[in-house]
Design an enzyme around this catalytic site. Structure first.
Site, PDB file in Angstrom:
ATOM      1  N   GLU A 280       0.741  -1.349  -0.028  1.00  0.00           N
ATOM      2  CA  GLU A 280       0.104  -0.074  -0.167  1.00  0.00           C
ATOM      3  C   GLU A 280       0.906   1.171  -0.005  1.00  0.00           C
ATOM      4  O   GLU A 280       0.581   2.212  -0.852  1.00  0.00           O
ATOM      5  CB  GLU A 280      -1.030  -0.230   1.201  1.00  0.00           C
ATOM      6  N   GLU A 283       2.059   1.733  -3.368  1.00  0.00           N
ATOM      7  CA  GLU A 283       0.973   2.112  -4.326  1.00  0.00           C
ATOM      8  C   GLU A 283       0.778   3.919  -4.021  1.00  0.00           C
ATOM      9  O   GLU A 283       0.772   4.425  -5.055  1.00  0.00           O
ATOM     10  CB  GLU A 283      -0.488   1.566  -3.851  1.00  0.00           C
ATOM     11  N   CYS A 300      -8.307  -2.280   4.050  1.00  0.00           N
ATOM     12  CA  CYS A 300      -8.304  -3.306   4.904  1.00  0.00           C
ATOM     13  C   CYS A 300      -9.549  -3.619   5.742  1.00  0.00           C
ATOM     14  O   CYS A 300      -9.647  -4.879   6.188  1.00  0.00           O
ATOM     15  CB  CYS A 300      -7.039  -3.193   5.735  1.00  0.00           C
ATOM     16  N   SER A 320      -7.342   1.781  -2.195  1.00  0.00           N
ATOM     17  CA  SER A 320      -6.098   1.156  -2.508  1.00  0.00           C
ATOM     18  C   SER A 320      -6.672  -0.247  -3.300  1.00  0.00           C
ATOM     19  O   SER A 320      -7.464  -0.778  -2.752  1.00  0.00           O
ATOM     20  CB  SER A 320      -5.420   0.813  -1.405  1.00  0.00           C
ATOM     21  N   LYS A 359     -15.617  -9.872   7.831  1.00  0.00           N
ATOM     22  CA  LYS A 359     -14.407 -10.608   7.328  1.00  0.00           C
ATOM     23  C   LYS A 359     -15.063 -11.796   6.697  1.00  0.00           C
ATOM     24  O   LYS A 359     -14.543 -12.360   6.021  1.00  0.00           O
ATOM     25  CB  LYS A 359     -13.652 -10.715   8.403  1.00  0.00           C
ATOM     26  N   GLU A 362     -16.363 -10.693   3.400  1.00  0.00           N
ATOM     27  CA  GLU A 362     -15.149 -10.782   2.393  1.00  0.00           C
ATOM     28  C   GLU A 362     -14.475 -11.990   1.893  1.00  0.00           C
ATOM     29  O   GLU A 362     -14.301 -12.229   0.809  1.00  0.00           O
ATOM     30  CB  GLU A 362     -14.113  -9.810   3.408  1.00  0.00           C
ATOM     31  N   GLU A 367     -14.274 -13.060  -5.916  1.00  0.00           N
ATOM     32  CA  GLU A 367     -13.023 -12.801  -6.309  1.00  0.00           C
ATOM     33  C   GLU A 367     -11.881 -13.042  -5.395  1.00  0.00           C
ATOM     34  O   GLU A 367     -10.644 -13.177  -5.832  1.00  0.00           O
ATOM     35  CB  GLU A 367     -12.835 -11.465  -6.515  1.00  0.00           C
ATOM     36  N   CYS A 504     -10.539  -1.906  14.490  1.00  0.00           N
ATOM     37  CA  CYS A 504     -10.843  -3.269  14.972  1.00  0.00           C
ATOM     38  C   CYS A 504     -11.127  -3.630  16.130  1.00  0.00           C
ATOM     39  O   CYS A 504     -11.779  -4.529  16.596  1.00  0.00           O
ATOM     40  CB  CYS A 504      -9.906  -4.155  14.074  1.00  0.00           C
TER      41      CYS A 504
END
Lengths: 572, 430
Positions: A280, A283, A300, A320, A359, A362, A367, A504
């Site tokens: 990141e 990036e 994230c 990102s 999560k 996710e 994908e 979190c």
């Protein structure tokens, strides 16, 4: 600060103006029962359990929603009050399924506790349970409306804290309940699966989808090589499941406990948190150098990704492209580590323990299979891990600390602080500064971006170039920043967004009873973990360096793009 | 019909509701013109002198309410007229809306002038589509003729009227709920304090008054508060529109002076109970009001006398029930109404009404026992003392007052007997 003097049960109390009677009573050492009240949220005053008598008032008043007044005289305990409270509770219980021993909330249920505290031994009213369908049509959250006590906390958090508005109260009288628009399943609603509703539900009406059996099955399967990764935030909260104080840091015990459960390798998401920083950070530098889309926003937090895909699809190019540390871990486990250890990825089963319900969603995204297999097979929340350990008779509190396996268990303090709001930003700055300047960063504590505050801003001087950054936690604050980005205000180059309030540590999968006070303590534990680490900068993580040398080649390289980066889809 | 007066109802049937000409010929807008020459505080003083008590049901002194709002120095302020008239047995506001809408609007404009408020909302219940049309038409006429809108009558005062409609929820007659509904939110009450005078419509200072209260304002301004008060008693100024329904010969709306006894209203105006039946009970103030038997019929209709006897003027509804009706069946109907109308937000109202109905059903089905009286008492006490809003607070009032006066009939039902022969005792009884 203006102080107000009043009498509660004949005790003189002096509290700041604006304090509720409930909080003032707390000051006087008097505990008033509550159900719909939550310390971090606006009141709904709907449960009628905190009723008190105020001299001069005909009706009993809800203490949670009534501010103190000078010379007020409050009674919190007399036959009339006790009767009203007990009747309200009994009425709720008459409408409750009473499946307590087999309820996910057994022993952690506020309704159950109140029944005990108010000495309810019999329900004289007729049972009249609701007959509404259970919604488990998504990978993350189950709604069981028949257990709902209509306190409204979930609605408040969904609307006021997260500005998502997936659920609301609808209908009236006996049909009054919490539901999505047009009673659609959560999966078809605006829900981002952040699980904040789960955190605040006092009963078992909304909870994480329990995936523990899948993990037991994998652990029990001799053909499976079962790997576990642990999120940065859970080591600061798992102890609470075992009666330890909030903020107890249990990293070592957690490792031993997982090993005792039978995992073949105990690894750490902190490792891929470090890796995320490298990818990141590079990036960001690339975007800065090549006039890329700025500000770049972190990616994230999966609840946040769901939110931007659903509510601000026009801003997706700001995200990102890095996968979250959880998904990077899964992809690397089934490629890099599988090759290294000569294990067939087919046989490898990756479990992650996360403070998060999103999560689960996710990990189930189509994908997320760049290794050719699911990157992550099962996601457990902190609470589910607690339940598994208890089922196995493992008492975390008395275990000898263990050490993570190598190499995917090697991490730095920068990875550790991913668990709290501001952590990703701070970790990124530690690395970006040194990569850009080639100089060692002297003061690596970026305290401006720490803390529970909703939006934090800072300006960082990187070798003469000043860049503005911002950090948001909770989606309401994220929305505020996005609106600024949309209208061209703010001039930020880099933004960190965490879906849950506090980051979190306040995630939707964390132990029950999460509030600002516990979050504060968990946050302190996370920064203590950072301080304890020998290495505190991601780019100095030797295992990460080795990973690039042996496998990935370079940041943002071909393999990185294949395994560690992803894309987003507008879902408006 | 000597017992009736024509103060508020003077124009009913005499003027066309959409005709400004008719209204002006009947003395319309004289009060407004006078008001424009007065200081707002002087108008409030007249309203206080009039001893006008809120006509929606709660009976709060209108003058005090106005004074409280006046003292709040936050603007803009809103004027809201509560025309949700949802209380069963109450249909007096409808007459004002349908027969003299401009008088109500005049009252609202005067209120607007007093509080320097430029926007008024009238919230009309969903079941009154005709009234909505009439009000809107009247408002349009007045807008075109300069009585509403910018610079009313050439003054520098502007007032815009917005006609809004409810969707059929009884609870929206509760003022804070009404404001939520006006804002487009679900019809559920707000926690007070803060009071609506401070945090009202769109979180701004707001006056919420009933139709009848506001329609009395022009008379009070024009003739003075004392004159208005002189129609009533020491404590209750003026006149009241009374809605007489149920087992009476002449049902309808009557305008009476405060102080007229309930017996006079029921027997002299209403013509008594038809078909040679006996009066069993009267419910006053709508479904949320108390019930009583003939022993209280000599109570004068006024706020202090009714309160002294444990009853209330309420909305002015008088429901007469004769002895062909079963009292248990009667409270069952009322409780069914509240089960239907509870907004569901608070535990006590949502679950309490549901349980009360279950218990009452046991009486009509013949499966009740003495223990059920205890359960009724527990639930109704808790609701009365602790429900979120007035709906839950008063929902069990018919039941508890009927138990006070007619407990023997409930006891008979335990033994499977219904003296009116209404209850069928499907599940038990004799």
């Amino acid at each position: 600060m203006k102080m107000v003097n009043l009498k509660i049960d004949n005790v003189n109390v002096s509290v700041p103006a604006g304090t509720s009677i409930l909080d003032a009573a707390k000051e006087a050492g008097i505990k008033i029962p509550t159900l719909c009240y939550h310390p971090d949220m606006p009141f709904t005053a709907s449960c009628r359990l905190c009723l008190v008598q105020i001299k001069g008032k005909r009706k009993l008043q809800p203490s949670c929603a009534t501010p103190v007044k000078e010379n007020m005289e409050v009674i919190t305990n007399n036959p009339m009050i006790r009767e009203a409270r007990k009747t309200a509770l009994e009425l709720l219980l008459a409408n409750h399924p009473m499946e307590c021993p087999v309820c996910i909330k057994n022993n952690k249920c506020e309704l159950q506790r109140l029944a005990q505290e108010l000495n309810i031994t019999d329900i004289t009213f007729e049972k009249c349970s609701d007959m509404l369908p259970i919604d488990d049509q998504n990978p993350a959250i189950v709604r069981e409306p028949n257990k709902c006590v209509k306190c409204g906390r979930c609605v408040e958090v969904c609307h006021e804290v997260q500005t998502v508005g997936a659920i609301n109260t609808a209908y009236r009288s006996g049909e009054y309940n919490v539901c999505t628009a047009f009673q659609k399943p959560l999966a078809e609603s605006e829900c981002v699966f952040c699980g904040q509703c789960v955190n605040v539900c006092p009963v078992g009406a909304i909870y994480e989808k329990d995936d523990t059996q899948k993990v037991w099955d994998a652990l029990n399967d001799p053909d499976k090589f079962v790997i576990v990764q642990t999120a940065p935030a859970i080591r600061a909260s798992l102890g609470e499941e075992f009666g330890m104080d909030p903020g107890s840091l249990v990293t070592g015990q957690m490792v031993t406990a997982l090993r005792n459960l039978g995992f073949d390798r105990v690894f750490d998401t902190d490792f891929t948190a470090d890796l995320t920083i490298i990818e990141e950070g590079n990036e960001l530098l690339e975007r800065l150098e090549n006039n890329g889309v700025l500000p770049m926003i972190t990616s994230c937090s999966p609840g946040w990704i769901n939110f931007i895909e659903k509510f601000y699809p026009e801003l997706l190019q700001h995200l990102s492209s890095c996968k979250s540390p959880q998904q990077m871990f899964g992809a690397l486990a089934k490629t890099y580590y599988a090759q290294k250890e000569n294990i067939s990825p087919e046989k490898m089963f990756v479990v992650s323990v996360m403070p998060c319900t999103a999560k689960k969603y996710e990990a189930a995204r189509p994908e997320m299979n760049s290794s050719g297999y699911r990157d992550v097979d099962v996601v457990l929340t902190t609470r589910e891990l607690g339940r598994m350990l208890k089922e196995a008779g493992i008492n975390l509190a008395i275990l000898e600390p263990g050490k993570f396996d190598e190499p995917l268990g090697i991490s730095t303090g920068a990875g550790a602080i991913f668990g709290t709001s501001g952590g990703v930003m701070e970790a990124a700055l530690r690395t970006v500064y040194e990569v850009v300047t080639g100089k060692e960063l002297e003061n690596i504590d970026f305290t401006d971006v720490r803390g529970l505050e909703g939006i934090k801003e800072a300006e960082v001087d990187i070798d003469g170039t000043k860049i503005k950054i911002a950090v948001a936690n909770s989606l309401k604050n994220a929305r505020e920043l996005l609106e600024m980005v949309k209208s061209g205000k703010g001039d930020y180059k880099f933004i960190e967004v965490m879906c849950c309030p506090g980051g979190c540590i306040g995630g939707g999968g964390q132990p029950y009873g999460t509030n600002n006070e516990t979050k504060q303590k968990r946050m302190q534990a996370i920064y203590k973990e950072d301080k304890n680490m020998k290495i505190r900068k991601s780019h100095k993580n030797p295992a990460v360096c080795e990973l690039y040398e042996d496998f990935l080649g370079k940041p943002l390289g071909y393999k990185s793009h294949k395994l560690l980066h992803t894309y987003y889809t507008p879902k408006k | 019909m000597a017992k009736t007066v024509k103060l508020l109802s003077e124009n009913f049937g005499k003027i066309r509701p959409d005709s400004l000409e008719d209204y002006l010929n009947a003395g319309g807008f004289e009060a407004l013109k006078k008001a424009f020459t007065m200081k707002p505080l002087d108008i409030i003083e007249e309203v206080k002198k009039s001893k006008l008590m809120g006509r929606g049901g709660a009976g709060y002194p209108t003058g005090s309410k106005w004074e409280q709002l006046y003292r709040i120095e936050k603007f803009p302020k809103y004027i809201v007229c509560n025309a949700d008239e949802g209380e069963p047995g109450t249909f007096k506001d409808k007459l004002i809306l349908n027969y003299d809408p401009m008088k109500l609007i005049e009252g609202m404009i005067i209120a607007g002038y007093v509080f320097n408020s430029n926007h008024g909302y009238i919230y009309i219940r969903g079941e009154y589509p005709d009234s909505q049309n009439i009000m809107q038409t009247a408002a349009d006429v007045l807008e075109k003729t300069g009585y509403l809108g910018e610079n009313i009558l050439g003054s520098d005062f502007s007032f815009h009227l917005h006609v809004r409609t409810g969707a059929g929820a009884y609870v929206c007659g509760e003022n804070s709920t009404l404001l939520n509904s006006l804002e487009g939110k679900a019809g559920r009450p707000r926690k007070k304090p803060p009071h609506l005078a401070e945090v009202g419509l769109f979180e701004l200072p707001t006056l919420v008054n009933n139709v009848e209260s506001l329609a009395n304002i022009p008379y009070i301004v024009l003739n003075g508060g004392d004159k208005y008060a002189s129609f009533g008693t020491e404590a209750s100024g003026g006149t009241k529109l009374v809605c007489l329904s149920g087992n009476v010969v002449n049902r309808g709306v009557y305008e009476v002076r405060f102080g007229t006894t309930l017996r006079e209203i029921i027997y002299e105006l209403g013509g008594g109970v038809p078909n040679g039946r006996k009066l069993k009970l009267v419910q006053i103030g709508g479904s949320s009001g108390p019930c009583f038997d003939e022993t209280l019929l000599d109570t004068p209709l006024c706020y202090d006398a009714t309160w002294k006897n444990g009853i209330t003027v309420g909305s002015g509804a008088l429901l007469v029930v004769d002895d062909s009706n079963c009292v248990v069946d009667f409270v069952k109907c009322i409780t069914e109404f509240f089960v239907h109308e509870s907004c569901g937000k608070c535990t006590l109202c949502r679950e309490g009404n549901k349980q009360l109905l279950k218990i009452i059903n046991k009486f009509t089905e013949g499966t009740a026992s003495e223990k059920d009286f205890d359960a009724i008492r527990r639930i109704s006490d808790a609701m009365t003392n602790g429900a979120f809003c007035g709906l839950g607070e008063t929902a069990s009032r018919a039941l508890t007052t009927c138990l006070e006066y007619f407990k023997d009939e409930f006891e008979e039902h335990i033994n499977g007997k219904c003296r009116a022969g209404v209850c069928s005792f499907e599940k038990g009884g004799e």
